[in-house]
Design an enzyme around this catalytic site. Structure first.
Site, short mmCIF file in Angstrom:
data_model
loop_
_atom_site.label_atom_id
_atom_site.label_comp_id
_atom_site.label_asym_id
_atom_site.label_seq_id
_atom_site.Cartn_x
_atom_site.Cartn_y
_atom_site.Cartn_z
N VAL A 138 -42.41 60.57 9.91
CA VAL A 138 -41.64 59.99 9.32
C VAL A 138 -42.07 59.38 8.72
O VAL A 138 -42.06 58.67 8.69
CB VAL A 138 -40.57 59.78 10.00
CG1 VAL A 138 -39.02 59.33 9.22
CG2 VAL A 138 -40.49 61.25 10.79
N THR A 155 -34.27 52.99 3.36
CA THR A 155 -32.39 53.18 3.98
C THR A 155 -32.53 53.33 5.51
O THR A 155 -33.93 53.67 5.84
CB THR A 155 -32.10 54.11 3.15
OG1 THR A 155 -32.48 55.35 4.22
CG2 THR A 155 -31.56 54.21 1.64
N HIS A 163 -32.20 55.51 7.07
CA HIS A 163 -32.56 56.88 7.48
C HIS A 163 -33.59 56.62 8.36
O HIS A 163 -33.72 58.13 9.81
CB HIS A 163 -32.46 57.49 6.41
CG HIS A 163 -32.42 58.95 6.21
ND1 HIS A 163 -31.63 59.63 6.85
CD2 HIS A 163 -33.73 59.78 6.71
CE1 HIS A 163 -32.40 61.61 6.78
NE2 HIS A 163 -33.38 61.42 6.52
#
Length: 163
Positions: free
Chosen positions: A82, A87, A89
């Site tokens: 990741v 953002t 997110h």
């Protein structure tokens, strides 16, 4: 002093499951290579390593749960990458993937290790997937072998705890 329990680095006779995210596949493929290599070096037979590919890190805990609840695996290894974007997110996906893996281990008693990279840049992820900072997939696999053998050594203690 009471009994001291310790895992070992020999994985002979262990059956392992790996869940790997397809998102950022260039990086996660390197993590998978590292994990499989570490398991083979530990003595885990090739036929005793099952692999499930999932779309992304968010889906890792679900597939890991299927493996952990099956009762056929000594440990489950979770692999993903990741990478922070512009953002929030990143925070949700990374946090939930790791929290899901940890919760699964507590719930099932099956060792679940996390080689889920959480980095600010692609370069940092590449470094942790085998370039400068070792291979975090290999590290997660080594931890899985140690935890699986620790669980076996603890025998009745783990069984009494519901593991």
């Amino acid at each position: 002093m009471g009994t001291v329990y310790e895992g070992e680095s020999s994985g002979a006779g262990l059956r392992m499951a790996i869940v790997v995210a397809r998102f950022n596949e260039r990086i996660t493929s390197s993590l998978l290579e590292g994990a499989c290599g570490a398991l083979r070096r530990a003595g885990v037979a090739e036929d005793d390593i099952d692999i499930a590919w999932v779309p992304g890190a968010w889906e890792i805990p679900v597939a890991a749960g299927w493996f952990a609840r099956a009762g056929r695996y000594d440990a489950v290894i979770c692999l993903g990458a990741v990478i922070r974007g512009g953002t929030p997110h990143f925070d949700y996906v990374a946090g939930e993937a790791l929290a899901g893996a940890a919760a699964l281990a507590r719930e099932t008693g099956t060792p679940v290790t996390a080689g889920i990279l959480t980095t600010d840049t692609t370069e940092q992820a590449v470094e942790r997937a085998g370039v400068k900072h070792g291979n975090k997939g290999a590290d997660a696999a080594a931890a899985a072998v140690e935890m699986a053998t620790l669980r076996r050594h603890m025998g009745n203690v783990a069984a009494d705890a519901g593991a």
